[in-house]
Design a protein around this motif. Structure first.
Motif, short mmCIF file in Angstrom:
data_model
loop_
_atom_site.label_atom_id
_atom_site.label_comp_id
_atom_site.label_asym_id
_atom_site.label_seq_id
_atom_site.Cartn_x
_atom_site.Cartn_y
_atom_site.Cartn_z
N ILE A 191 2.30 -5.10 75.32
CA ILE A 191 0.63 -5.54 76.42
C ILE A 191 1.20 -3.84 77.20
CG2 ILE A 191 0.95 -7.46 77.07
CD1 ILE A 191 2.31 -6.81 79.55
N GLU A 192 -0.09 -2.76 77.16
CA GLU A 192 -0.35 -1.43 77.33
C GLU A 192 -1.07 -1.97 79.15
OE1 GLU A 192 -1.52 0.71 74.96
OE2 GLU A 192 -0.16 0.93 73.51
N PHE A 193 -0.61 -1.33 80.42
CA PHE A 193 -1.40 -1.61 81.03
C PHE A 193 -1.17 -0.30 82.47
CE2 PHE A 193 2.20 -3.33 82.08
CZ PHE A 193 3.48 -3.23 83.54
N ASP A 236 -0.05 7.69 96.98
CA ASP A 236 -1.13 7.61 95.54
C ASP A 236 -0.71 7.44 94.25
OD1 ASP A 236 -4.10 7.46 94.39
OD2 ASP A 236 -3.63 9.95 94.65
N VAL A 237 -0.44 6.39 93.79
CA VAL A 237 0.01 6.54 92.88
C VAL A 237 0.16 5.65 91.56
CG1 VAL A 237 2.82 6.35 93.86
CG2 VAL A 237 1.72 4.11 93.18
N SER A 238 -0.61 6.32 90.54
CA SER A 238 -0.26 5.03 89.43
C SER A 238 0.65 5.68 87.89
CB SER A 238 -2.35 5.54 88.86
OG SER A 238 -2.27 5.60 87.93
N TYR A 239 0.43 4.67 87.04
CA TYR A 239 1.66 5.04 85.96
C TYR A 239 0.48 4.08 84.98
CZ TYR A 239 4.61 5.75 89.95
OH TYR A 239 4.94 5.96 91.23
N GLN A 240 0.84 4.78 83.61
CA GLN A 240 0.70 3.58 82.53
C GLN A 240 1.63 2.85 82.14
OE1 GLN A 240 -1.59 6.47 79.85
NE2 GLN A 240 -3.44 6.22 80.84
N VAL A 241 1.97 1.74 81.35
CA VAL A 241 3.51 1.60 80.77
C VAL A 241 2.87 1.01 79.98
CG1 VAL A 241 4.92 -0.05 81.61
CG2 VAL A 241 3.78 0.94 83.28
N ARG A 242 3.88 0.96 78.85
CA ARG A 242 3.95 0.76 77.37
C ARG A 242 5.66 -0.50 77.23
NH1 ARG A 242 3.58 4.14 73.19
NH2 ARG A 242 1.80 3.58 73.39
N GLU A 265 -5.07 2.04 77.35
CA GLU A 265 -4.54 2.71 76.23
C GLU A 265 -4.01 3.17 76.86
OE1 GLU A 265 -6.07 4.74 72.59
OE2 GLU A 265 -6.95 3.81 72.51
N PHE A 266 -1.70 3.07 76.08
CA PHE A 266 -1.21 4.11 76.87
C PHE A 266 -1.65 5.02 76.36
CE2 PHE A 266 2.70 6.20 76.60
CZ PHE A 266 3.34 5.55 77.89
N GLY A 267 -1.60 6.49 77.41
CA GLY A 267 -2.10 7.87 76.74
C GLY A 267 -3.25 8.28 76.71
N LYS A 268 -3.93 7.90 77.34
CA LYS A 268 -5.81 7.70 77.08
C LYS A 268 -5.33 8.81 78.21
CE LYS A 268 -10.16 6.25 76.01
NZ LYS A 268 -10.80 5.59 76.01
N GLY A 269 -6.67 9.52 79.01
CA GLY A 269 -6.81 10.37 79.64
C GLY A 269 -5.46 11.30 80.21
N SER A 270 -6.02 12.07 81.11
CA SER A 270 -4.98 12.84 81.66
C SER A 270 -3.96 12.78 81.94
CB SER A 270 -5.82 14.17 82.17
OG SER A 270 -6.78 13.77 82.54
N SER A 271 -2.96 13.23 82.37
CA SER A 271 -1.49 13.17 83.47
C SER A 271 -1.63 14.22 84.18
CB SER A 271 -0.59 12.63 83.03
OG SER A 271 0.59 13.07 83.45
N PHE A 272 -0.86 14.16 85.63
CA PHE A 272 -1.01 15.84 86.22
C PHE A 272 0.55 16.52 85.07
CE2 PHE A 272 1.45 17.91 89.34
CZ PHE A 272 0.04 18.86 90.23
N TYR A 273 0.88 15.51 85.12
CA TYR A 273 2.29 15.79 83.94
C TYR A 273 2.20 16.58 83.00
CZ TYR A 273 4.53 15.49 88.36
OH TYR A 273 4.75 15.43 90.42
#
Length: 239
Positions: free
Chosen positions: A5-7, A90-96, A148-156
């Protein structure tokens, strides 16, 4: 990846407590979540003793920011202590992540229905989880949604490598290792372009014994099988 799962999990605050800061009642968050904290979030989405959750990767989406607050901890013996807690803000994480069957639990062999578990897990994710979601501690309410893991931009995205120092990776429990003891795992994470790839628990070399412990027993009398649960949820049993 099989049974994956990816979320995205996000919230206003998070507190992944560095255990070194607990001695005096103060709490300081790690800069990033531990493996065990993310595993706990996945298990809040869907958990069965039949399964072992394996966290593969996490992607840090927002800039790491911290905020200190004066907190009055609950003291059941009386008192009016003021403690200083430092939270992530103000945290946000993508997880696989994915699940595997817990082969140390022969008592749960009747519930090894891979297809049913995966379908129920995906539906639970879309519904926001079967239990409340927290980022480290109960006061840090969080929310999950499929992504979708990896989609969108990350600050890092373009930060190459950032070393996080020594951190707790997670905890070994008897039902997951087959050993009658609790252990804590340590590791030295490196964030590469915003992504931290976790080693599997058995790959961690720094393991410390905590205490002796027996695994809790489960069977058909206190666990509902995935097949029965799927039928209750209206899924076609022959899928």
């Amino acid at each position: 990846m099989r049974n994956a799962i990816e979320f995205n999990v996000f919230g206003d605050y998070a507190l992944f407590t560095d255990p070194l800061t607990k001695m005096g009642g103060e709490k300081l968050s790690y800069q990033v979540p531990t493996y065990q904290a993310i595993k706990g979030i996945v298990e809040s989405i869907y958990w069965k003793p039949t399964l072992i959750i394996i966290v593969d990767e996490i992607r840090i989406m927002n800039a790491i920011q911290m905020e200190s607050k004066g907190i009055r901890p609950i003291e059941y013996g009386g008192g009016n202590t003021l403690a200083n807690y430092t939270y992530l803000k103000d945290v946000s994480y993508q997880v696989r992540a994915h699940f595997e069957f817990n082969m140390h639990r022969s008592d749960m062999a009747f519930d090894r229905n891979e297809h049913k578990h995966h379908n129920i897990m995906k539906r639970a994710l879309k519904a926001g989880g079967r239990r409340d979601i927290f980022l480290g501690t109960r006061e840090c309410q969080a929310y999950v949604e499929p992504c979708e893991f990896g989609k969108g931009s990350s600050f890092y995205d373009n930060n190459n490598e950032i070393h996080m120092g020594t951190m707790v990776h997670g905890i070994n429990y008897p039902d997951e290792t087959g050993r009658d003891q609790m252990e804590v795992r340590l590791w030295n994470p490196i964030m590469k372009n915003g992504i931290i790839s976790f080693p599997r628990p058995e790959e961690c070399k720094q393991v410390r014994h905590v205490k002796e412990m027996k695994a809790k027993e489960f069977n058909r009398t206190n666990v509902e099988s995935a097949q029965d649960l799927a039928e209750e949820l209206g899924e076609e049993v022959n899928k």
